[in-house]
Write a protein that holds these residues in place. Structure first.
Motif, PDB file in Angstrom:
ATOM      1  N   SER A 113       0.685  -1.053   0.133  1.00 30.73           N
ATOM      2  CA  SER A 113       0.019  -0.063  -0.145  1.00 30.73           C
ATOM      3  C   SER A 113       0.844   1.304   0.033  1.00 30.73           C
ATOM      4  O   SER A 113       1.861   1.153   0.373  1.00 30.73           O
ATOM      5  N   LYS A 114       0.325   2.227  -0.668  1.00 28.71           N
ATOM      6  CA  LYS A 114       0.979   3.424  -0.523  1.00 28.71           C
ATOM      7  C   LYS A 114       0.774   4.092   0.935  1.00 28.71           C
ATOM      8  O   LYS A 114       1.537   4.860   1.333  1.00 28.71           O
ATOM      9  N   ASN A 115      -0.223   3.806   1.758  1.00 31.26           N
ATOM     10  CA  ASN A 115      -0.618   4.143   2.945  1.00 31.26           C
ATOM     11  C   ASN A 115      -1.124   3.149   3.927  1.00 31.26           C
ATOM     12  O   ASN A 115      -2.203   2.879   3.794  1.00 31.26           O
ATOM     13  N   PRO A 116      -0.265   2.508   4.603  1.00 30.14           N
ATOM     14  CA  PRO A 116      -0.791   1.224   5.385  1.00 30.14           C
ATOM     15  C   PRO A 116      -1.749   1.491   6.520  1.00 30.14           C
ATOM     16  O   PRO A 116      -2.518   0.645   6.700  1.00 30.14           O
ATOM     17  N   GLU A 117      -1.719   2.758   7.080  1.00 24.41           N
ATOM     18  CA  GLU A 117      -2.583   3.218   8.018  1.00 24.41           C
ATOM     19  C   GLU A 117      -4.027   2.999   7.714  1.00 24.41           C
ATOM     20  O   GLU A 117      -5.076   2.514   8.236  1.00 24.41           O
ATOM     21  N   VAL A 118      -4.059   3.640   6.457  1.00 23.13           N
ATOM     22  CA  VAL A 118      -5.380   3.681   5.609  1.00 23.13           C
ATOM     23  C   VAL A 118      -5.831   2.185   5.518  1.00 23.13           C
ATOM     24  O   VAL A 118      -7.181   2.018   5.495  1.00 23.13           O
ATOM     25  N   ARG A 119      -5.180   1.587   4.921  1.00 21.13           N
ATOM     26  CA  ARG A 119      -5.421   0.234   4.482  1.00 21.13           C
ATOM     27  C   ARG A 119      -5.742  -0.582   5.706  1.00 21.13           C
ATOM     28  O   ARG A 119      -6.692  -1.407   5.587  1.00 21.13           O
ATOM     29  N   LEU A 120      -5.112  -0.560   6.763  1.00 22.49           N
ATOM     30  CA  LEU A 120      -5.463  -1.011   8.083  1.00 22.49           C
ATOM     31  C   LEU A 120      -6.891  -0.755   8.510  1.00 22.49           C
ATOM     32  O   LEU A 120      -7.873  -1.555   9.001  1.00 22.49           O
ATOM     33  N   GLY A 121      -7.195   0.544   8.309  1.00 21.46           N
ATOM     34  CA  GLY A 121      -8.774   1.068   8.617  1.00 21.46           C
ATOM     35  C   GLY A 121      -9.628   0.314   7.765  1.00 21.46           C
ATOM     36  O   GLY A 121     -10.827  -0.260   8.278  1.00 21.46           O
ATOM     37  N   VAL A 122      -9.288   0.221   6.225  1.00 20.11           N
ATOM     38  CA  VAL A 122     -10.230  -0.485   5.500  1.00 20.11           C
ATOM     39  C   VAL A 122     -10.399  -1.838   5.601  1.00 20.11           C
ATOM     40  O   VAL A 122     -11.477  -2.512   5.927  1.00 20.11           O
TER      41      VAL A 122
END
Length: 132
Positions: free
Chosen positions: A46-55
């Motif tokens: 991911s370009k943004n792992p924190e956002v991916r975690l949220g999803v």
């Protein structure tokens, strides 16, 4: 011009992150017997792992834990998927074994997005090859 980091061999190592998300119980490292397969680890890009975690968390009944992430790209993600293919359970989810846990903890895991250590892509390449 891009922000990609390129090593002498011309391979682009860093255009995003390879993240490691734990689903289940983190086994005790000193456990003598083999670890059971109640815990799973997602290895993804991911370009943004924190956002991916949220999803992912929105779609999961269990609490997910972002163990950390490393600079990388889809090619490194693919290599890690192949390396641990024997542990694959579904999609990008792998059984969390002592081998996988030990390998991932060899990386210098990043826990926040903006600050990356200089030289990290070279370290990533060397350490994932060492797990083989």
């Amino acid at each position: 011009s891009t922000n990609n980091e390129i090593i002498d061999d011309g391979f682009v190592y860093d255009d995003g992150f390879i993240y490691f998300i734990l689903d289940g119980v983190k086994p005790h490292v000193n456990l003598k017997s083999d670890w059971d397969e109640r815990s799973y680890l997602k290895i993804g890009y991911s370009k943004n792992p924190e956002v991916r975690l949220g999803v992912l968390q929105t779609a999961s009944a269990k609490q997910l834990d972002l163990m950390g992430y490393i600079p990388g790209n889809v090619d490194i993600e693919k290599h890690l998927h192949e390396l641990f293919g024997h542990l694959r359970r579904k999609g990008e989810w792998f059984a969390l074994t002592r081998q996988l846990y030990t390998c991932i903890n060899q990386f210098e895991l990043i826990n926040h997005h903006p600050k990356r250590k200089a030289g990290a892509p070279q370290v990533v390449a060397q350490k994932y090859i060492a797990c083989a």
